[in-house]
Design a protein around this motif. Structure first.
Motif, PDB file in Angstrom:
ATOM      1  N   GLU A  77     -43.299  32.990 -22.981  1.00 47.16           N
ATOM      2  CA  GLU A  77     -43.423  32.360 -24.297  1.00 47.16           C
ATOM      3  C   GLU A  77     -43.397  33.387 -25.418  1.00 47.16           C
ATOM      4  O   GLU A  77     -42.939  33.085 -26.515  1.00 47.16           O
ATOM      5  N   ARG A 106     -46.465  32.984 -17.842  1.00 47.06           N
ATOM      6  CA  ARG A 106     -46.197  32.014 -18.907  1.00 47.06           C
ATOM      7  C   ARG A 106     -46.340  32.675 -20.269  1.00 47.06           C
ATOM      8  O   ARG A 106     -45.479  32.503 -21.143  1.00 47.06           O
ATOM      9  N   ALA A 107     -47.408  33.434 -20.451  1.00 44.87           N
ATOM     10  CA  ALA A 107     -47.632  34.105 -21.735  1.00 44.87           C
ATOM     11  C   ALA A 107     -46.483  35.064 -22.042  1.00 44.87           C
ATOM     12  O   ALA A 107     -46.007  35.134 -23.188  1.00 44.87           O
ATOM     13  N   MET A 116     -54.131  30.364 -19.368  1.00 46.99           N
ATOM     14  CA  MET A 116     -52.685  30.479 -19.322  1.00 46.99           C
ATOM     15  C   MET A 116     -52.313  31.641 -18.393  1.00 46.99           C
ATOM     16  O   MET A 116     -52.870  32.727 -18.509  1.00 46.99           O
TER      17      MET A 116
END
Length: 138
Positions: A9, A5-6, A1
């Motif tokens: 999120e 993105r991490a 990932m």
């Protein structure tokens, strides 16, 4: 990932901002002109996190050299399901220098535009405050 993105999120605003290059250009799905600079881009992304609900990425696509990513997402805005894609380009330091968003369907894009318009005075104030803080440190 991917770390961006991490960060998104996790709704970690500092980590999201840390992924942006100083010269990043943000192209909105609902505004005609792109927004240049880290301060305004970070403020817009914070605004998006306030406007959308249930935001999550469903697919991550990267080119072989890792300089381009497409992150497909789903969310809800004003009760409408929205699907979109963040197209990211990374500079030689691994920071995002080009950030373009596309969304569908039109009714959800219109809801997003209305929600972001309601946030825009706050977004401008946040970006201005950050630019003033950076200038004061220089």
């Amino acid at each position: 990932m991917h770390p961006f993105r991490a960060a998104v999120e996790a709704r970690d605003e500092s980590a999201v901002e840390a992924q942006l290059a100083d010269n990043v250009v943000f192209t909105s799905p609902v505004a005609f002109a792109p927004y240049p600079g880290k301060a305004i881009t970070a403020a817009i992304l914070r605004g998006v996190l306030r406007v959308v609900e249930n935001f999550h990425y469903v697919r991550e696509i990267a080119d072989a050299n890792g300089r381009d990513h497409a992150l497909v997402f789903e969310a809800t805005v004003a009760g409408k399901q929205i699907t979109g894609c963040d197209f990211l380009h990374f500079d030689e330091d691994g920071k995002i220098d080009d950030f373009m968003v596309m969304v569908r369907p039109l009714s959800a894009a219109q809801a997003l535009a209305a929600g972001m318009a309601a946030e825009f005075e706050r977004i401008k104030a946040e970006a201005t405050a950050e630019l003033e803080r950076v200038a004061a440190q220089a």
